[in-house]
Design a protein around this motif. Structure first.
Motif, PDB file in Angstrom:
ATOM      1  N   ILE A   1       0.837  -1.203   0.000  1.00 38.18           N
ATOM      2  CA  ILE A   1       0.000   0.000   0.000  1.00 38.18           C
ATOM      3  C   ILE A   1       0.869   1.249   0.000  1.00 38.18           C
ATOM      4  O   ILE A   1       0.601   2.204  -0.728  1.00 38.18           O
ATOM      5  CB  ILE A   1      -0.948   0.006   1.219  1.00 38.18           C
ATOM      6  CG1 ILE A   1      -1.921  -1.177   1.148  1.00 38.18           C
ATOM      7  CG2 ILE A   1      -1.734   1.319   1.268  1.00 38.18           C
ATOM      8  CD1 ILE A   1      -2.726  -1.384   2.416  1.00 38.18           C
ATOM      9  N   GLU A   2       1.922   1.225   0.806  1.00 35.45           N
ATOM     10  CA  GLU A   2       2.820   2.380   0.870  1.00 35.45           C
ATOM     11  C   GLU A   2       3.492   2.616  -0.484  1.00 35.45           C
ATOM     12  O   GLU A   2       3.610   3.756  -0.940  1.00 35.45           O
ATOM     13  CB  GLU A   2       3.871   2.167   1.954  1.00 35.45           C
ATOM     14  CG  GLU A   2       4.768   3.380   2.154  1.00 35.45           C
ATOM     15  CD  GLU A   2       5.777   3.181   3.266  1.00 35.45           C
ATOM     16  OE1 GLU A   2       6.218   4.194   3.837  1.00 35.45           O
ATOM     17  OE2 GLU A   2       6.131   2.020   3.568  1.00 35.45           O
ATOM     18  N   THR A   3       3.904   1.526  -1.141  1.00 37.29           N
ATOM     19  CA  THR A   3       4.523   1.654  -2.465  1.00 37.29           C
ATOM     20  C   THR A   3       3.543   2.223  -3.478  1.00 37.29           C
ATOM     21  O   THR A   3       3.878   3.119  -4.255  1.00 37.29           O
ATOM     22  CB  THR A   3       5.024   0.277  -2.949  1.00 37.29           C
ATOM     23  OG1 THR A   3       6.035  -0.198  -2.062  1.00 37.29           O
ATOM     24  CG2 THR A   3       5.588   0.378  -4.358  1.00 37.29           C
ATOM     25  N   GLN A   4       2.305   1.705  -3.480  1.00 40.74           N
ATOM     26  CA  GLN A   4       1.294   2.201  -4.391  1.00 40.74           C
ATOM     27  C   GLN A   4       0.971   3.662  -4.117  1.00 40.74           C
ATOM     28  O   GLN A   4       0.728   4.443  -5.044  1.00 40.74           O
ATOM     29  CB  GLN A   4       0.021   1.350  -4.268  1.00 40.74           C
ATOM     30  CG  GLN A   4      -1.056   1.664  -5.284  1.00 40.74           C
ATOM     31  CD  GLN A   4      -0.639   1.322  -6.705  1.00 40.74           C
ATOM     32  OE1 GLN A   4       0.184   0.432  -6.907  1.00 40.74           O
ATOM     33  NE2 GLN A   4      -1.173   2.033  -7.684  1.00 40.74           N
ATOM     34  N   LEU A   5       0.970   4.048  -2.862  1.00 38.36           N
ATOM     35  CA  LEU A   5       0.699   5.430  -2.491  1.00 38.36           C
ATOM     36  C   LEU A   5       1.771   6.362  -3.054  1.00 38.36           C
ATOM     37  O   LEU A   5       1.466   7.433  -3.595  1.00 38.36           O
ATOM     38  CB  LEU A   5       0.643   5.547  -0.962  1.00 38.36           C
ATOM     39  CG  LEU A   5       0.281   6.916  -0.380  1.00 38.36           C
ATOM     40  CD1 LEU A   5      -1.134   7.302  -0.777  1.00 38.36           C
ATOM     41  CD2 LEU A   5       0.419   6.878   1.153  1.00 38.36           C
TER      42      LEU A   5
ATOM     43  N   ILE B   1       3.638   5.802  -5.684  1.00 33.78           N
ATOM     44  CA  ILE B   1       3.436   5.855  -7.141  1.00 33.78           C
ATOM     45  C   ILE B   1       2.322   6.835  -7.475  1.00 33.78           C
ATOM     46  O   ILE B   1       2.444   7.658  -8.389  1.00 33.78           O
ATOM     47  CB  ILE B   1       3.119   4.454  -7.691  1.00 33.78           C
ATOM     48  CG1 ILE B   1       4.340   3.542  -7.546  1.00 33.78           C
ATOM     49  CG2 ILE B   1       2.691   4.535  -9.145  1.00 33.78           C
ATOM     50  CD1 ILE B   1       4.058   2.095  -7.861  1.00 33.78           C
ATOM     51  N   MET B   2       1.203   6.747  -6.740  1.00 35.41           N
ATOM     52  CA  MET B   2       0.062   7.608  -6.988  1.00 35.41           C
ATOM     53  C   MET B   2       0.420   9.084  -6.809  1.00 35.41           C
ATOM     54  O   MET B   2      -0.016   9.936  -7.590  1.00 35.41           O
ATOM     55  CB  MET B   2      -1.077   7.241  -6.028  1.00 35.41           C
ATOM     56  CG  MET B   2      -2.367   8.032  -6.242  1.00 35.41           C
ATOM     57  SD  MET B   2      -3.617   7.676  -4.979  1.00 35.41           S
ATOM     58  CE  MET B   2      -2.985   8.682  -3.605  1.00 35.41           C
ATOM     59  N   LEU B   3       1.235   9.357  -5.813  1.00 33.92           N
ATOM     60  CA  LEU B   3       1.604  10.739  -5.510  1.00 33.92           C
ATOM     61  C   LEU B   3       2.817  11.213  -6.305  1.00 33.92           C
ATOM     62  O   LEU B   3       3.233  12.361  -6.191  1.00 33.92           O
ATOM     63  CB  LEU B   3       1.883  10.888  -4.009  1.00 33.92           C
ATOM     64  CG  LEU B   3       0.695  10.606  -3.078  1.00 33.92           C
ATOM     65  CD1 LEU B   3       1.146  10.668  -1.623  1.00 33.92           C
ATOM     66  CD2 LEU B   3      -0.442  11.585  -3.345  1.00 33.92           C
ATOM     67  N   GLY B   4       3.391  10.300  -7.120  1.00 31.78           N
ATOM     68  CA  GLY B   4       4.540  10.666  -7.946  1.00 31.78           C
ATOM     69  C   GLY B   4       5.804  10.864  -7.177  1.00 31.78           C
ATOM     70  O   GLY B   4       6.659  11.680  -7.545  1.00 31.78           O
ATOM     71  N   LYS B   5       5.950  10.099  -6.072  1.00 34.25           N
ATOM     72  CA  LYS B   5       7.146  10.262  -5.238  1.00 34.25           C
ATOM     73  C   LYS B   5       8.123   9.119  -5.477  1.00 34.25           C
ATOM     74  O   LYS B   5       7.759   8.062  -5.940  1.00 34.25           O
ATOM     75  CB  LYS B   5       6.741  10.277  -3.767  1.00 34.25           C
ATOM     76  CG  LYS B   5       5.903  11.510  -3.403  1.00 34.25           C
ATOM     77  CD  LYS B   5       5.605  11.543  -1.915  1.00 34.25           C
ATOM     78  CE  LYS B   5       4.823  12.788  -1.532  1.00 34.25           C
ATOM     79  NZ  LYS B   5       4.522  12.843  -0.096  1.00 34.25           N
TER      80      LYS B   5
END
Length: 208
Positions: free
Chosen positions: A198-202, A204-208
């Protein structure tokens, strides 16, 4: 809009609530679950017991043929209206609470169809946690007393309760993967790796 919201829907026994709490602790943000009911009661002045009845499925009846249309419209009925304590209004007050919170802070929230309420909201990651039946039975047996048959009946009843609730307020199928951004099998991954995913996907979603 800087506030991030991670919504977690989960099957009972999948450890979704545990994963949500672990994630919130790792990210250093708030975790919400049943507190939303009390907050909605405080906001509306409606007895918290009425919110609990809808939450537990006492008032929600599912359609035999399913329902693709949500009754959630976001409009609040005011005191004095005959619809003030309707299922719809109780749900809408909970939706108002989660929306108000999202204006002020980032958080992780479990249940309450927030994945639907926030389906068009930026900076929202919608997660579904599921697990194999045996894993769920084993996990549930740590919290529920009774025979295996009792536990299996409980799990089936809880799945139906969540499905009926989701169908009524969000429309469609609660367990449909297209309603979420990320679906994780906690029985295979384990709780820690679910949090990692979830942290990894987050990021990616935020472009970090």
């Amino acid at each position: 809009m800087d506030q991030v919201v991670i919504t977690i829907a989960r099957q009972y026994g999948s450890g979704g609530r545990t994963v949500g709490k672990m994630l919130a602790e790792r990210l250093g943000i708030s975790f919400y679950d049943k507190q939303i009911i009390q907050m909605a009661s405080d906001e509306s002045g409606i007895d918290v017991k009425l919110f609990g009845k809808v939450e537990e499925g006492d008032k929600v009846k599912g359609s035999l043929f399913g329902n693709k249309e949500s009754i959630y419209k976001g409009n609040l009925h005011q005191p004095g209206s005959k619809e003030f304590i309707s299922d719809e209004n109780l749900f809408n007050y909970q939706a108002k609470v989660v929306n108000d919170l999202a204006e002020k802070e980032s958080y992780v929230i479990v249940g309450r169809c927030v994945n639907y309420v926030f389906k068009d909201r930026p900076n929202t990651l919608r997660v579904f946690i599921h697990a194999p039946w045996e894993f769920r039975v084993e996990q549930a047996s740590q919290k529920i007393s009774g025979s295996r048959e009792d536990i299996e009946k409980f799990l089936l009843k809880d799945d139906k309760r969540k499905q009926d609730y989701y169908r009524k307020f969000a429309g469609g199928q609660w367990s449909d993967a297209t309603n979420y951004d990320l679906c994780l099998n906690s029985g295979k991954l384990g709780f820690d790796k679910c949090v990692d995913a979830i942290e990894t996907q987050l990021k990616i979603m935020l472009g970090k």
